[in-house]
Design an enzyme around this catalytic site. Sequence first.
Site, PDB file in Angstrom:
ATOM      1  CB  CYS A   8       8.217 -26.859 -14.866  1.00 27.65           C
ATOM      2  SG  CYS A   8       8.348 -26.419 -13.118  1.00 27.65           S
ATOM      3  CG  ASP A  59      22.257  -4.161   1.744  1.00 29.45           C
ATOM      4  OD1 ASP A  59      23.367  -3.830   1.274  1.00 29.45           O
ATOM      5  OD2 ASP A  59      22.096  -5.204   2.390  1.00 29.45           O
ATOM      6  CB  CYS A 100       5.906 -23.792 -13.651  1.00 30.50           C
ATOM      7  SG  CYS A 100       7.416 -22.824 -13.797  1.00 30.50           S
ATOM      8  CG  HIS A 139      10.396 -24.148 -10.076  1.00 29.85           C
ATOM      9  ND1 HIS A 139       9.356 -24.093 -10.973  1.00 29.85           N
ATOM     10  CD2 HIS A 139       9.826 -24.082  -8.840  1.00 29.85           C
ATOM     11  CE1 HIS A 139       8.208 -24.014 -10.315  1.00 29.85           C
ATOM     12  NE2 HIS A 139       8.472 -24.003  -9.015  1.00 29.85           N
ATOM     13  CB  CYS A 164      10.558 -22.366 -15.473  1.00 25.51           C
ATOM     14  SG  CYS A 164      10.912 -23.770 -14.408  1.00 25.51           S
ATOM     15  CG  ASP A 195      17.817   1.574   8.108  1.00 30.00           C
ATOM     16  OD1 ASP A 195      18.925   1.009   8.037  1.00 30.00           O
ATOM     17  OD2 ASP A 195      16.751   1.009   7.825  1.00 30.00           O
ATOM     18  N   GLY A 214      24.274  -1.580   6.755  1.00 28.30           N
ATOM     19  CA  GLY A 214      24.119  -1.484   8.204  1.00 28.30           C
ATOM     20  C   GLY A 214      23.478  -2.707   8.820  1.00 28.30           C
ATOM     21  CG  PHE A 215      19.880  -5.966   8.297  1.00 27.14           C
ATOM     22  CD1 PHE A 215      19.179  -6.115   9.486  1.00 27.14           C
ATOM     23  CD2 PHE A 215      20.060  -7.080   7.497  1.00 27.14           C
ATOM     24  CE1 PHE A 215      18.657  -7.341   9.853  1.00 27.14           C
ATOM     25  CE2 PHE A 215      19.537  -8.310   7.861  1.00 27.14           C
ATOM     26  CZ  PHE A 215      18.834  -8.437   9.034  1.00 27.14           C
ATOM     27  CG  ASP A 225      14.919  -7.461  -0.347  1.00 28.83           C
ATOM     28  OD1 ASP A 225      14.233  -6.641   0.292  1.00 28.83           O
ATOM     29  OD2 ASP A 225      15.848  -8.115   0.174  1.00 28.83           O
TER      30      ASP A 225
HETATM   31 ZN   LIG Z   1       9.120 -24.260 -13.101  1.00 32.90          ZN
END
Ligand SMILES: [Zn+2]
Lengths: 395, 418
Positions: free
Chosen positions: B308, B91, B303, B333, B305, B145, B94-95, B265
């Site tokens: 899981c 980024d 899931c 996860h 992953c 910005d 600035g923010f 994001d």
């Molecule tokens: Zn998972």
Amino acid sequence: MRFVVTKVCGGGGKARAGVLHIGGGIETPALLLSTRKGLPSFVSCDLLASLPLPDSLLLHVCPTHFIEGPPMKTISNIGGLHRMLGLPDHILVAAAGDSIESLPSSEATNKFGASFDTPSGRRLVKPSDYMELVSCMKPNLWASLADEVPAWVTEKRNKTSVDRTLRWLDACISLDAAAGANSFGFIVGGSSIEQRRLCATEVAKRNVSGFWIGGFGLGDDIEERCSLLNAVTDCLPPEKPRLVSRLGLPEEVLEGVAAGIDLFDSTYIYQLTMGGFALIFPVDMVGREMQNGLFNNDGGDSTKINLRATTYRKDTSRLVDSCSCFTCQNHTRAYLNHLLNVHEMLAQILLEIHNTHHYLRFFRSIREAINVGEFDVFRQQFVKKRRAHITAAVL
Amino acid sequence: MALRFEILGRFNRARAARLTLPHFTCQTPLFMPVGTQGTIKGLTTDQLEDIGCQIILGNTYHLELRPGSRLIDELGGLHKFMNWKRALLTDSGGFQMVSLLHLADITEEGVTFQSPVDGKPMLLTPEESIHIQNNIGADIIMALDDVVKTTITGPRIEEAMYRTLRWIDRCIAAHKKPDVQNLFGIVQGGLDPVLRDICVRGLVERNLPGYAIGGLAGGEDKDSFWRVVAQCTAGLPENKPRYVMGVGYPLDIVVCSALGADMYDCVYPTRTARFGTALVPEGLLKLKQNAMATDERPIDPTCSCMVCKKYTRAYLHCLVTKDAMGSQLLSYHNLSFMMRLSRDLHTSILEGRFPEFVRGFLRAQFPKGDVPQWVRNAMEVAGIDISECCASAKCHTPSIQEPPIPVPVEVNGVVQQN
Ligand SMILES: [Zn+2]
Ligand SMILES: [Zn+2]
């Protein structure tokens, strides 16, 4: 569990190499990795798989870490600790206390049970509570419940500790479905050679498959340790494995091995990791340096570096050049320095991986040294190098 | 221009595309986890690859503070420094200055702020932001910005929009590595369609490699939110990626993708993980709840992953918010969940079953059919029939699954309009 001693160092030495047969075979002397609620503090099961095998399969688990939950019935329903932790092939060795989250509090321990200081307060654990934990968790091996006391307690309190520990061992065995077949009998006795001998001899009479030697690393005198350890191992049958608890520094491990110890549990790696340290001492002395006659060619190494130091800010080298661990294969000292500076958890993950990997290699070197009959040389050289460096650093 | 954007499939406004960046060829729609200080909290780069992360976001402000962009440049750029082989986005910085620091002020020259190190006044100009980002070396860099605080309304919004347009030219002029880094412009203009339109046109004239829609996800009402997204995506060129900044709720991502956005994001999935909350198809699963202590199921049975596959809710319950491992496993996860969502969006558009995917998603999140009105309105514009997911057209139940984001996310000026 079956244990076989495969080599004992000659010349009156007691250092020994062996194989612990559970599932496959694990060569000893070996290290039990310390865990927090069953997993290494920062290394998840997928990362654990990247550590050397089968060396990294031995884990020390504390049933007392689960006092707050999950409930025993749930752990049992899930199928025990192996299933709950997602580690079906690991060898889980249970013992009630540790050096971080579940410290024995001897003043609160009474005739009914052992007391531990945990993050959720002080907890009294009776032999029956403990054996219920063990039966639900189904570890491969378990140490009996002990009344561990620090070195500075009175002679009377120390005797009480031995009495209780023996009584609780009998209680644990009587409550165990396998009648002690997978148990390590807990040996205490503080700084008294006499009590140590008494306890070891008595424990050796019970139906235990190994020995868990406790009461060290609790304010004991380093000078006395060697004779205490030897007094214990002299009373133990040679065919059963011996573990010493809380002795984890490289020198302490070497001292233990010299006294005939086979297994070590240690929070040394955890402490290094939390301090931002990486182990860097050479571990392949036997394999390379000794054979090439380079053993005395002192490179002035230290055992560890502190990655918080600003000298590593731009250091793009690995922690250890020859290290094949995930951390060294992927990251630089500069990156670790940055992660520590900004308090990012990845620093601890990467350090725990490297330090574990490195320390397991150290144990492999110890085994190699025993197997080629050079353990005493190995130990002397290691200690000498370390002292030389410490002296240099002080000057 | 250092990217290629090829649309592989569409459904009305929604698109599935291949985004080829210098370090990675990505599939959109995609979610980018935020790795503020050169790491995603608690995960290794290998784990991020296993999960399917394609682009990671770095925060210029934090990286400039520590370890400093000069050092990063000296050591070969952020990719090398953190050993991340796939794509990166930074980024403008600035923010974060405006939201994290006191006494930040914006003038035509740039953002002035007090140095958090020594308290001295500092100035971040568009030129300096681009210079720092050139040093960091991400695949995508963001224009500086004019950041408007969420509490401000009125002419300040207009001023910020025009200033953002003036600054984009300074950013373009300062950009030294257009052959390896892509500068994205940010559409501002608050909730005012006229200002947004001027800004979109102004940026499109500059023919940038990609465009972001800024100033959203800062607490504006949801109907305003999706309308701004719909307006901007309609006005931005078809053949360039569109990034909605600071958006990270699964529902928002699905809606924005239906409206033709490609990239998102947010710190939300990893932050909420550290507080013990898991993302699941039904919404949120709070693992701290007492009921979890005896729950022998995985977080999400659908899931695949590592977490899981291996762990029960009961075990995670005893780890979350207490042990580092709890936030490691939950972050793993939650990011897996976001990556699966990204993949599902991509493949369902590609395979011509995007409406079915959206309906399935909404049925899981709103089993009683209480799909919020703003989602219904947005889906009408997106041309996706979700009537079968809605209990009654008159049902105006607001979404209850989204708590306000507790920390500032990537927002560049927000107006509350009621
Ligand atoms: Zn998972
Ligand atoms: Zn290493």
